[in-house]
Scaffold this active site. Structure first.
Site, PDB file in Angstrom:
ATOM      1  N   SER A 142       0.854  -1.193   0.000  1.00 37.57           N
ATOM      2  CA  SER A 142       0.000   0.000   0.000  1.00 37.57           C
ATOM      3  C   SER A 142       0.884   1.235   0.000  1.00 37.57           C
ATOM      4  O   SER A 142       1.990   1.222   0.572  1.00 37.57           O
ATOM      5  CB  SER A 142      -0.882   0.033   1.247  1.00 37.57           C
ATOM      6  N   TYR A 156      -1.321  -0.365  10.242  1.00 33.97           N
ATOM      7  CA  TYR A 156      -1.506  -0.865   8.870  1.00 33.97           C
ATOM      8  C   TYR A 156      -0.331  -0.431   7.986  1.00 33.97           C
ATOM      9  O   TYR A 156       0.223  -1.244   7.223  1.00 33.97           O
ATOM     10  CB  TYR A 156      -2.822  -0.313   8.325  1.00 33.97           C
TER      11      TYR A 156
HETATM   12  P1  NAP Z   1     -11.506  -5.893   0.605  1.00 33.28           P
HETATM   13  O1  NAP Z   1     -12.399  -5.379  -0.461  1.00 33.28           O
HETATM   14  O2  NAP Z   1     -11.836  -5.647   2.029  1.00 33.28           O
HETATM   15  O3  NAP Z   1     -11.310  -7.489   0.379  1.00 33.28           O
HETATM   16  C1  NAP Z   1     -10.490  -8.189   1.263  1.00 33.28           C
HETATM   17  C2  NAP Z   1     -10.336  -9.621   0.798  1.00 33.28           C
HETATM   18  O4  NAP Z   1      -9.406 -10.274   1.683  1.00 33.28           O
HETATM   19  C3  NAP Z   1     -11.620 -10.426   0.880  1.00 33.28           C
HETATM   20  O5  NAP Z   1     -11.584 -11.407  -0.123  1.00 33.28           O
HETATM   21  C4  NAP Z   1     -11.521 -11.069   2.272  1.00 33.28           C
HETATM   22  O6  NAP Z   1     -12.280 -12.268   2.402  1.00 33.28           O
HETATM   23  C5  NAP Z   1     -10.053 -11.378   2.318  1.00 33.28           C
HETATM   24  N1  NAP Z   1      -9.507 -11.492   3.674  1.00 33.28           N
HETATM   25  C6  NAP Z   1      -9.516 -10.570   4.672  1.00 33.28           C
HETATM   26  N2  NAP Z   1      -8.918 -11.051   5.773  1.00 33.28           N
HETATM   27  C7  NAP Z   1      -8.522 -12.312   5.467  1.00 33.28           C
HETATM   28  C8  NAP Z   1      -7.862 -13.317   6.198  1.00 33.28           C
HETATM   29  N3  NAP Z   1      -7.474 -13.118   7.473  1.00 33.28           N
HETATM   30  N4  NAP Z   1      -7.611 -14.503   5.576  1.00 33.28           N
HETATM   31  C9  NAP Z   1      -7.995 -14.712   4.290  1.00 33.28           C
HETATM   32  N5  NAP Z   1      -8.636 -13.787   3.552  1.00 33.28           N
HETATM   33  C10 NAP Z   1      -8.900 -12.596   4.132  1.00 33.28           C
HETATM   34  O7  NAP Z   1     -10.014  -5.345   0.415  1.00 33.28           O
HETATM   35  P2  NAP Z   1      -9.286  -4.617  -0.842  1.00 33.28           P
HETATM   36  O8  NAP Z   1      -9.527  -3.175  -0.737  1.00 33.28           O
HETATM   37  O9  NAP Z   1      -9.589  -5.342  -2.090  1.00 33.28           O
HETATM   38  O10 NAP Z   1      -7.767  -4.851  -0.413  1.00 33.28           O
HETATM   39  C11 NAP Z   1      -6.983  -5.926  -0.914  1.00 33.28           C
HETATM   40  C12 NAP Z   1      -5.536  -5.657  -0.538  1.00 33.28           C
HETATM   41  O11 NAP Z   1      -5.146  -4.398  -1.087  1.00 33.28           O
HETATM   42  C13 NAP Z   1      -5.308  -5.550   0.974  1.00 33.28           C
HETATM   43  O12 NAP Z   1      -4.075  -6.143   1.302  1.00 33.28           O
HETATM   44  C14 NAP Z   1      -5.243  -4.060   1.215  1.00 33.28           C
HETATM   45  O13 NAP Z   1      -4.473  -3.736   2.336  1.00 33.28           O
HETATM   46  C15 NAP Z   1      -4.581  -3.593  -0.071  1.00 33.28           C
HETATM   47  N6  NAP Z   1      -4.822  -2.181  -0.371  1.00 33.28           N
HETATM   48  C16 NAP Z   1      -6.084  -1.710  -0.545  1.00 33.28           C
HETATM   49  C17 NAP Z   1      -6.277  -0.358  -0.810  1.00 33.28           C
HETATM   50  C18 NAP Z   1      -7.621   0.256  -1.005  1.00 33.28           C
HETATM   51  O14 NAP Z   1      -7.741   1.485  -0.993  1.00 33.28           O
HETATM   52  N7  NAP Z   1      -8.675  -0.541  -1.206  1.00 33.28           N
HETATM   53  C19 NAP Z   1      -5.159   0.489  -0.895  1.00 33.28           C
HETATM   54  C20 NAP Z   1      -3.887  -0.035  -0.706  1.00 33.28           C
HETATM   55  C21 NAP Z   1      -3.734  -1.382  -0.450  1.00 33.28           C
HETATM   56  P3  NAP Z   1     -13.700 -12.245   3.249  1.00 33.28           P
HETATM   57  O15 NAP Z   1     -14.598 -11.276   2.560  1.00 33.28           O
HETATM   58  O16 NAP Z   1     -14.176 -13.649   3.196  1.00 33.28           O
HETATM   59  O17 NAP Z   1     -13.325 -11.777   4.633  1.00 33.28           O
END
Ligand code: NAP
Length: 247
Positions: A142, A156
Site C-alpha cells: 500500500s 496498517y
Molecule cells: P476488501 O475489499 O476488504 O477485500 C479483502 C479480501 O481479503 C476479501 O476477499 C476477504 O475475504 C479477504 N480477507 C480478509 N482477511 C482475510 C484473512 N485473514 N484470511 C484470508 N482472507 C482474508 O479489500 P481490498 O480493498 O480489495 O484490499 C486488498 C488488498 O489491497 C489488501 O491487502 C489491502 O491492504 C490492499 N490495499 C487496498 C487499498 C484500497 O484502498 N482498497 C489500498 C492499498 C492497499 P472475506 O470477505 O471472506 O473476509
C-alpha cells in the site's frame, strides 16, 4: 492452463485480479476468509465467461489453513506458477496512543504473518530446486507504507512496509529459482475495505484531493498485477510499483 492462487480473491482488488487473470488464460484459486457468497459470486463470474476457478476458504494467519489452501489449489489446478499475496485488513481510524494490543496483534497477524506464510508457501512450491516450475509472486502492499497513515492507522502502514521489504529480500532469494517477486502499492482504491474500517466514504472523500482527483478502481490495480505476473515483465523483480494516481 497456468494456475494462479490469489489470497483474498473474493472481493475488491483480489476479485478484479481473479476476473482479469481468468480472462488472460489463468485458472484461478480464490481464497477468502468468511464471505462464502462473495467467493461463489467471483467463481460464478469466471465460469460464466468460460474460465476455470475454485474457491478456497482459509485464514491467512493460520499456517495450517495456508498449507491446506496451497495443497488444495495444486490438487485441483495443477502446479502453481503465480501467487498473489493480497488478503489484508485495516482498522478504524485511531492514533497509536489509542490502539489496543489486540488490534495491533490482529493487524500484524493478518497483514504480516499471513503474507509471510503465503509467500513462504509460494517460495516452496514455485522454486525450481524444490520441484516447482518457477513463476511470479506479487505482493499487495500500500502507498500507506511510505505515507505512514498518521491519525488513521500507523499499524496498517507498518504492516505494508514489511511487505515492501519482503519483496526486496525474497526477490534476491528466488532470483536463481526462476521466480520473480514484485509488489504493487495501491493508493485509494474504491473497495469495501474502507467500510470495514468504519469509513465507507473514505476513497471518494480523500480521492478527490489526490493529483488525479479521484479514487482508483480495483481493475486498475489488477492490470498492474497481471503485468507483473506475465512474461511481459520478464526482467522485473524486487520492484515495488505505485498505483496511486500520483498520491
Ligand atoms: P476488501 O475489499 O476488504 O477485500 C479483502 C479480501 O481479503 C476479501 O476477499 C476477504 O475475504 C479477504 N480477507 C480478509 N482477511 C482475510 C484473512 N485473514 N484470511 C484470508 N482472507 C482474508 O479489500 P481490498 O480493498 O480489495 O484490499 C486488498 C488488498 O489491497 C489488501 O491487502 C489491502 O491492504 C490492499 N490495499 C487496498 C487499498 C484500497 O484502498 N482498497 C489500498 C492499498 C492497499 P472475506 O470477505 O471472506 O473476509
Amino acid at each position: 492452463m497456468p494456475a494462479l492462487l490469489i489470497t483474498g480473491g473474493s472481493r475488491g482488488i483480489g476479485r478484479a485480479t481473479a476476473l482479469l487473470a481468468a480472462q488472460r488464460g489463468w485458472s484461478v484459486a480464490v481464497n477468502y476468509r468468511a464471505d462464502a457468497a462473495a467467493a461463489q459470486s467471483t467463481i460464478a463470474a469466471i465460469e460464466s465467461r468460460g474460465g476455470r476457478a475454485l474457491a478456497l476458504q482459509g485464514e491467512v494467519s493460520s499456517e495450517g489453513d495456508v498449507v491446506r489452501m496451497f495443497e488444495a489449489a495444486q490438487a485441483a489446478l495443477g502446479p502453481l506458477t503465480g501467487v498473489v499475496v493480497n488478503a489484508g485488513v485495516v482498522g478504524p481510524p485511531q492514533t497509536l496512543a489509542e490502539m489496543s494490543a489486540e488490534r495491533l496483534k490482529r493487524m500484524f497477524d493478518v497483514n504480516v504473518l499471513g503474507a509471510y506464510l503465503c509467500a513462504r508457501e509460494a517460495a516452496r512450491r514455485l522454486s525450481r530446486s524444490r520441484g516447482g516450475q518457477g513463476g511470479a509472486i506479487v505482493l499487495v502492499s500500500s502507498i500507506a507504507a511510505r505515507l505512514g497513515s498518521p491519525f488513521e492507522y500507523v499499524d496498517y502502514a507498518g504492516s505494508k512496509a514489511a511487505l515492501d521489504t519482503l519483496t526486496v529480500g525474497l526477490a534476491k532469494e528466488l532470483g536463481g529459482e526462476g521466480v520473480r517477486v514484485n509488489a504493487v502499492r495501491p493508493g485509494l482504491i474504491d473497495t469495501e475495505i474502507h467500510a470495514s474500517g468504519g469509513q465507507p466514504d473514505r476513497a471518494q472523500r480523500l480521492g478527490s484531493a489526490t493529483p488525479m482527483g479521484r479514487p482508483g478502481q480495483p481493475e486498475e490495480v489488477a492490470e498492474a498485477i497481471l503485468w507483473l505476473l506475465s512474461e511481459a515483465s520478464s526482467y522485473a523483480t524486487g520492484a515495488v510499483l505505485d498505483i496511486g494516481g500520483g498520491r
